[in-house]
Design a protein around this motif. Sequence first.
Motif, PDB file in Angstrom:
ATOM      1  N   LEU A 215       0.966  -4.546  -5.147  1.00  0.00           N
ATOM      2  CA  LEU A 215       0.921  -2.775  -4.789  1.00  0.00           C
ATOM      3  C   LEU A 215      -1.095  -3.346  -4.794  1.00  0.00           C
ATOM      4  O   LEU A 215      -0.916  -3.827  -6.081  1.00  0.00           O
ATOM      5  CB  LEU A 215       1.256  -2.251  -5.317  1.00  0.00           C
ATOM      6  N   GLN A 216      -1.332  -3.248  -3.701  1.00  0.00           N
ATOM      7  CA  GLN A 216      -2.820  -3.485  -3.740  1.00  0.00           C
ATOM      8  C   GLN A 216      -4.045  -1.767  -3.762  1.00  0.00           C
ATOM      9  O   GLN A 216      -4.609  -2.258  -4.230  1.00  0.00           O
ATOM     10  CB  GLN A 216      -3.519  -4.345  -2.287  1.00  0.00           C
ATOM     11  N   ARG A 217      -2.852  -1.466  -2.415  1.00  0.00           N
ATOM     12  CA  ARG A 217      -4.212   0.269  -2.221  1.00  0.00           C
ATOM     13  C   ARG A 217      -3.361   0.843  -2.123  1.00  0.00           C
ATOM     14  O   ARG A 217      -1.351   1.651  -2.248  1.00  0.00           O
ATOM     15  CB  ARG A 217      -4.568  -0.092  -0.897  1.00  0.00           C
ATOM     16  N   VAL A 218      -4.009   2.457  -3.433  1.00  0.00           N
ATOM     17  CA  VAL A 218      -2.711   3.501  -3.446  1.00  0.00           C
ATOM     18  C   VAL A 218      -4.594   5.002  -3.144  1.00  0.00           C
ATOM     19  O   VAL A 218      -5.153   5.275  -3.439  1.00  0.00           O
ATOM     20  CB  VAL A 218      -2.647   3.955  -4.314  1.00  0.00           C
ATOM     21  N   GLN A 219      -3.590   5.568  -1.863  1.00  0.00           N
ATOM     22  CA  GLN A 219      -4.226   6.633  -1.555  1.00  0.00           C
ATOM     23  C   GLN A 219      -3.747   7.902  -2.029  1.00  0.00           C
ATOM     24  O   GLN A 219      -2.277   8.847  -1.571  1.00  0.00           O
ATOM     25  CB  GLN A 219      -4.235   6.664  -0.279  1.00  0.00           C
ATOM     26  N   ILE A 220      -3.284   9.155  -3.059  1.00  0.00           N
ATOM     27  CA  ILE A 220      -3.276  10.547  -3.312  1.00  0.00           C
ATOM     28  C   ILE A 220      -3.837  11.302  -3.199  1.00  0.00           C
ATOM     29  O   ILE A 220      -5.119  11.356  -2.618  1.00  0.00           O
ATOM     30  CB  ILE A 220      -3.397  10.602  -4.895  1.00  0.00           C
ATOM     31  N   ASP A 221      -3.014  12.131  -1.922  1.00  0.00           N
ATOM     32  CA  ASP A 221      -3.368  13.171  -1.173  1.00  0.00           C
ATOM     33  C   ASP A 221      -3.719  14.603  -2.229  1.00  0.00           C
ATOM     34  O   ASP A 221      -3.640  14.320  -4.049  1.00  0.00           O
ATOM     35  CB  ASP A 221      -2.422  13.604  -0.113  1.00  0.00           C
ATOM     36  N   SER A 222      -3.912  15.836  -2.036  1.00  0.00           N
ATOM     37  CA  SER A 222      -4.450  16.724  -2.935  1.00  0.00           C
ATOM     38  C   SER A 222      -3.552  17.233  -3.129  1.00  0.00           C
ATOM     39  O   SER A 222      -3.712  18.439  -4.544  1.00  0.00           O
ATOM     40  CB  SER A 222      -5.069  18.114  -1.704  1.00  0.00           C
TER      41      SER A 222
ATOM     42  N   SER B 232       1.121  -1.532  -0.198  1.00  0.00           N
ATOM     43  CA  SER B 232      -0.064   0.030   0.065  1.00  0.00           C
ATOM     44  C   SER B 232       1.019   0.948  -0.096  1.00  0.00           C
ATOM     45  O   SER B 232       1.527   1.540   0.819  1.00  0.00           O
ATOM     46  CB  SER B 232      -0.664  -0.012   1.014  1.00  0.00           C
ATOM     47  N   VAL B 233       0.393   2.579  -0.818  1.00  0.00           N
ATOM     48  CA  VAL B 233       0.773   2.951  -0.471  1.00  0.00           C
ATOM     49  C   VAL B 233       0.338   4.547  -0.338  1.00  0.00           C
ATOM     50  O   VAL B 233      -1.334   4.922  -0.748  1.00  0.00           O
ATOM     51  CB  VAL B 233       1.545   3.684  -2.106  1.00  0.00           C
ATOM     52  N   LEU B 234       0.700   5.644   0.219  1.00  0.00           N
ATOM     53  CA  LEU B 234      -0.510   7.018   0.705  1.00  0.00           C
ATOM     54  C   LEU B 234       0.984   7.965   0.290  1.00  0.00           C
ATOM     55  O   LEU B 234       2.124   8.442   0.619  1.00  0.00           O
ATOM     56  CB  LEU B 234      -0.236   7.435   2.446  1.00  0.00           C
ATOM     57  N   ILE B 235       0.257   8.646  -0.637  1.00  0.00           N
ATOM     58  CA  ILE B 235       1.260   9.577  -0.936  1.00  0.00           C
ATOM     59  C   ILE B 235       0.844  11.327  -0.616  1.00  0.00           C
ATOM     60  O   ILE B 235      -0.221  11.817  -0.936  1.00  0.00           O
ATOM     61  CB  ILE B 235       1.393   9.799  -3.269  1.00  0.00           C
ATOM     62  N   GLY B 236       1.870  11.519  -0.526  1.00  0.00           N
ATOM     63  CA  GLY B 236       1.806  13.054   0.249  1.00  0.00           C
ATOM     64  C   GLY B 236       0.941  13.893   0.217  1.00  0.00           C
ATOM     65  O   GLY B 236       0.957  14.336  -1.264  1.00  0.00           O
ATOM     66  N   LYS B 237       0.845  15.372   0.589  1.00  0.00           N
ATOM     67  CA  LYS B 237      -0.281  16.221  -0.052  1.00  0.00           C
ATOM     68  C   LYS B 237       0.589  17.264  -0.900  1.00  0.00           C
ATOM     69  O   LYS B 237       0.490  18.238  -1.835  1.00  0.00           O
ATOM     70  CB  LYS B 237      -0.523  17.375   0.709  1.00  0.00           C
ATOM     71  N   ASN B 238       1.984  16.835  -0.790  1.00  0.00           N
ATOM     72  CA  ASN B 238       2.810  17.855  -1.673  1.00  0.00           C
ATOM     73  C   ASN B 238       3.624  17.527  -3.230  1.00  0.00           C
ATOM     74  O   ASN B 238       4.303  18.286  -3.286  1.00  0.00           O
ATOM     75  CB  ASN B 238       3.636  18.865  -0.898  1.00  0.00           C
ATOM     76  N   CYS B 239       3.415  16.079  -3.559  1.00  0.00           N
ATOM     77  CA  CYS B 239       3.754  15.512  -4.723  1.00  0.00           C
ATOM     78  C   CYS B 239       2.902  15.990  -5.751  1.00  0.00           C
ATOM     79  O   CYS B 239       1.561  16.439  -5.327  1.00  0.00           O
ATOM     80  CB  CYS B 239       3.485  14.373  -4.248  1.00  0.00           C
TER      81      CYS B 239
ATOM     82  N   ILE C 220      -7.792   8.924  -6.118  1.00  0.00           N
ATOM     83  CA  ILE C 220      -7.970   9.846  -6.576  1.00  0.00           C
ATOM     84  C   ILE C 220      -8.151  10.690  -6.687  1.00  0.00           C
ATOM     85  O   ILE C 220      -9.921  11.830  -6.652  1.00  0.00           O
ATOM     86  CB  ILE C 220      -8.112   9.378  -8.308  1.00  0.00           C
ATOM     87  N   PRO C 221      -7.827  12.083  -5.655  1.00  0.00           N
ATOM     88  CA  PRO C 221      -8.404  12.866  -5.451  1.00  0.00           C
ATOM     89  C   PRO C 221      -8.803  13.445  -7.627  1.00  0.00           C
ATOM     90  O   PRO C 221      -9.186  14.123  -7.612  1.00  0.00           O
ATOM     91  CB  PRO C 221      -7.327  14.562  -5.047  1.00  0.00           C
ATOM     92  N   ALA C 222      -9.994  14.778  -6.565  1.00  0.00           N
ATOM     93  CA  ALA C 222     -10.476  16.274  -7.394  1.00  0.00           C
ATOM     94  C   ALA C 222      -9.065  17.398  -8.117  1.00  0.00           C
ATOM     95  O   ALA C 222      -9.254  17.203  -9.884  1.00  0.00           O
ATOM     96  CB  ALA C 222     -11.734  16.506  -7.324  1.00  0.00           C
ATOM     97  N   CYS C 223      -8.572  17.219  -7.952  1.00  0.00           N
ATOM     98  CA  CYS C 223      -7.526  17.799  -7.778  1.00  0.00           C
ATOM     99  C   CYS C 223      -6.232  17.316  -8.717  1.00  0.00           C
ATOM    100  O   CYS C 223      -5.629  17.858  -9.783  1.00  0.00           O
ATOM    101  CB  CYS C 223      -6.718  18.569  -6.841  1.00  0.00           C
ATOM    102  N   VAL C 224      -6.816  15.989  -9.651  1.00  0.00           N
ATOM    103  CA  VAL C 224      -5.987  15.331 -10.608  1.00  0.00           C
ATOM    104  C   VAL C 224      -6.543  15.625 -12.029  1.00  0.00           C
ATOM    105  O   VAL C 224      -7.018  15.470 -12.266  1.00  0.00           O
ATOM    106  CB  VAL C 224      -5.731  13.806 -10.336  1.00  0.00           C
TER     107      VAL C 224
END
Length: 180
Positions: free
Chosen positions: A70-77, A49-56, A98-102
């Motif tokens: 890899l099973q789960r990914v969460q992308i921050d804002s 699993s991966v959590l991508i921080g808000k500044n990437c 996938i947040p709306a900012c993408v």
Amino acid sequence: SYKFDEYSDHVVLTQFIGKASNIYIPDTIKGKPVTEFGTIFKGNMKIVSVLIGKNCREIVDEAFADCYNLQRVQIDSGVKSIGKLAFFGCQALKLIYIPACVERIEDDAFKYCTDLIIYGSLGSEAERFASNFKSIYFRDLEQIKAEGTTASVTVAGETAPAQESVTEQETVVTEELSVA
């Protein structure tokens, strides 16, 4: 768990040296925003699993290619785009937020990812992207919240947006992404 280059106003991750299966790309290192991480995870067989921080700012071409477990990914804002073959061959990948900012997702970003469920917002690039594929499904995060089935995700003491898993029958199962 990372080697990095430090600049006057940001940090770029240059190498992953950790052994964890649950990865957190931090918001900051030494008080500076982590804005990039390149292909440092490509081919990593341990990542689950991966959590991508808000500044990437972006997930570059082939960033997680061939991460077969890899099973789960969460992308921050902060992420604006997902590059070519970013998740190529990640056949175990079943859930991604996938947040709306993408604003841009390359057509082959999830090549060979089957039965993938994308969580996002109606009218977003994530919804548009998912609608082009038969084996990629979209779930409206606002609808899930309205159903009262959300769960917060806690990573290194910080709370991130909710993430759930959904079967093909649309049965909601709450799942927590824990990252050490």
